[in-house]
Scaffold this active site. Sequence first.
Site, PDB file in Angstrom:
ATOM      1  CB  SER A   1      -1.096   0.031   1.385  1.00 29.06           C
ATOM      2  OG  SER A   1      -1.417   1.202   1.438  1.00 29.06           O
TER       3      SER A   1
ATOM      4  CG  HIS B   1      -4.129  -1.511  -1.637  1.00 25.03           C
ATOM      5  ND1 HIS B   1      -5.164  -2.299  -1.899  1.00 25.03           N
ATOM      6  CD2 HIS B   1      -4.546  -1.044  -0.611  1.00 25.03           C
ATOM      7  CE1 HIS B   1      -6.122  -2.061  -0.866  1.00 25.03           C
ATOM      8  NE2 HIS B   1      -5.904  -1.117  -0.232  1.00 25.03           N
TER       9      HIS B   1
ATOM     10  CG  ASP C   1      -5.402   2.266   1.081  1.00 24.16           C
ATOM     11  OD1 ASP C   1      -4.048   2.014   1.679  1.00 24.16           O
ATOM     12  OD2 ASP C   1      -6.294   1.399   1.078  1.00 24.16           O
TER      13      ASP C   1
ATOM     14  CG  MET D   1      -8.243   7.195   2.438  1.00 21.03           C
ATOM     15  SD  MET D   1      -7.402   7.136   3.948  1.00 21.03           S
ATOM     16  CE  MET D   1      -6.650   5.545   3.683  1.00 21.03           C
TER      17      MET D   1
ATOM     18  CG  HIS E   1      -9.395   0.268  -0.378  1.00 21.37           C
ATOM     19  ND1 HIS E   1      -8.912   0.188   0.926  1.00 21.37           N
ATOM     20  CD2 HIS E   1     -10.741   0.298  -0.146  1.00 21.37           C
ATOM     21  CE1 HIS E   1      -9.763  -0.155   1.933  1.00 21.37           C
ATOM     22  NE2 HIS E   1     -10.869   0.152   1.394  1.00 21.37           N
TER      23      HIS E   1
ATOM     24  CG  MET F   1     -11.180   3.561   2.112  1.00 22.43           C
ATOM     25  SD  MET F   1      -9.894   3.354   3.148  1.00 22.43           S
ATOM     26  CE  MET F   1      -8.759   3.372   1.792  1.00 22.43           C
TER      27      MET F   1
ATOM     28  CG  MET G   1     -11.867  -2.485   5.299  1.00 20.54           C
ATOM     29  SD  MET G   1     -10.468  -2.124   4.297  1.00 20.54           S
ATOM     30  CE  MET G   1      -9.448  -1.197   5.419  1.00 20.54           C
TER      31      MET G   1
ATOM     32  CG  ASP H   1      -6.362  -2.465   3.286  1.00 20.91           C
ATOM     33  OD1 ASP H   1      -6.870  -1.775   2.475  1.00 20.91           O
ATOM     34  OD2 ASP H   1      -5.501  -2.171   3.873  1.00 20.91           O
TER      35      ASP H   1
HETATM   36  C1  DX5 Z   1      -6.660   1.800   5.652  1.00 16.86           C
HETATM   37  C2  DX5 Z   1      -5.586   1.710   4.915  1.00 16.86           C
HETATM   38  C3  DX5 Z   1      -4.391   0.491   5.589  1.00 16.86           C
HETATM   39  C4  DX5 Z   1      -3.135   0.502   4.695  1.00 16.86           C
HETATM   40  C5  DX5 Z   1      -2.267  -0.385   5.274  1.00 16.86           C
HETATM   41  O1  DX5 Z   1      -7.793   2.557   5.352  1.00 16.86           O
HETATM   42  O2  DX5 Z   1      -6.103   0.830   3.788  1.00 16.86           O
HETATM   43  O3  DX5 Z   1      -5.035  -0.407   5.973  1.00 16.86           O
HETATM   44  O4  DX5 Z   1      -3.819   0.189   3.414  1.00 16.86           O
HETATM   45  O5  DX5 Z   1      -2.062   0.077   6.429  1.00 16.86           O
HETATM   46  P1  DX5 Z   1      -0.856  -1.252   7.294  1.00 16.86           P
HETATM   47  O6  DX5 Z   1       0.410   0.009   7.212  1.00 16.86           O
HETATM   48  O7  DX5 Z   1      -1.405  -1.236   8.587  1.00 16.86           O
HETATM   49  O8  DX5 Z   1      -0.303  -1.999   6.344  1.00 16.86           O
HETATM   50 ZN    ZN Z   2      -6.764  -0.287   1.317  1.00 18.97          ZN
END
Ligand code: DX5
Ligand code: ZN
Length: 224
Positions: A7, A32, A34, A36, A65, A67, A136, A174
Site C-alpha cells: 500500500s 494497493h 488507498d 480517501m 481502494h 474509501m 478490512m 487490508d
Molecule cells: C486503511 C488503509 C491501511 C493501509 C495498510 O484505510 O487501507 O490498511 O492500506 O496499512 P498498514 O500500514 O497497516 O499495512
Molecule cells: Zn486499502
Amino acid sequence: MAIIAPSILAADFANLKHQLSLIEQAGAKWVHIDVMDGHFVPNITFGPAIIAAVRKMTKLFLDVHLMVHEPDFIIPKYREAGADLITVHVEAIAHLYRTLQLIKHVGARVGVSLNPATSAHCLEPIISEVDLILAMTVNPGFGGQEFIPAIVPKLAQIDNMIRAQDRAIYLEVDGGIDSQTAPVVIRSGANVLVAGTAIFKQDDIVAAFEQLNNCCQSDSENRI
Ligand code: DX5
Ligand code: ZN
C-alpha cells in the site's frame, strides 16, 4: 499462492517512483492505492491525477481502494487514470448493485469492501458481481494500525461463500498485515494481502517485501 499488494499510503511520496521500482525488483505484481475522501473516512489522500502519475511510473496491477462516499461520479475518472481494479465500500453506497455495474461498464475489475463491523451476509446479493472481496482488518482511514483479530472468523465465512461460487474471487485483507498476522489470515482464506507499514516503513523495502512474501508462500501451501 498469496499475492502481496504493497500500500503506497505508507510510501515516501517524495521518492515514490524509486520505491515502486524497489517493490517491482522484489517481485511485487500488485500495488494497493488507498483513496480517501475525508467524508467516508477521516482522512484525504489521492485523486485521479495521482493514479495517472503512478500509472506512468509502474507496470504493476493498480488495485485501487475507494474509501469514498457515493463514488459513482468519480469511478470513470479513476479508470481513465489507469486503475485496473476498483473496490468500493458497501457502507458508503445507497445503490451498490448499480455502482458495481458501473465499475464493470468502465472496464475495471470489480471489488467490494466490508468494514470490520459489517456482516459477511451483505455479500450474498452481490457476490456474483465481484472479482474481489476486501475484508478490512483495521478501521479504514489510516495505515500503521493494530490488526483486529475478531475479523478472522469473518474471513473463513467469506472464504466459504467464495468456494460456493463457480468461479475464482480474490479474498483481500487490508490493515495490520505483517509476518505475524499474514499466516493467520492466509489460513482463513485470504489470498491478497495489503501491507503498507510492513513494507514501505522498513529500512530495506526489498528485503521487507521478500520476507513477507516468503512467509506467505509457505503458509499458502499449508492451506487445504
Ligand atoms: C486503511 C488503509 C491501511 C493501509 C495498510 O484505510 O487501507 O490498511 O492500506 O496499512 P498498514 O500500514 O497497516 O499495512
Ligand atoms: Zn486499502
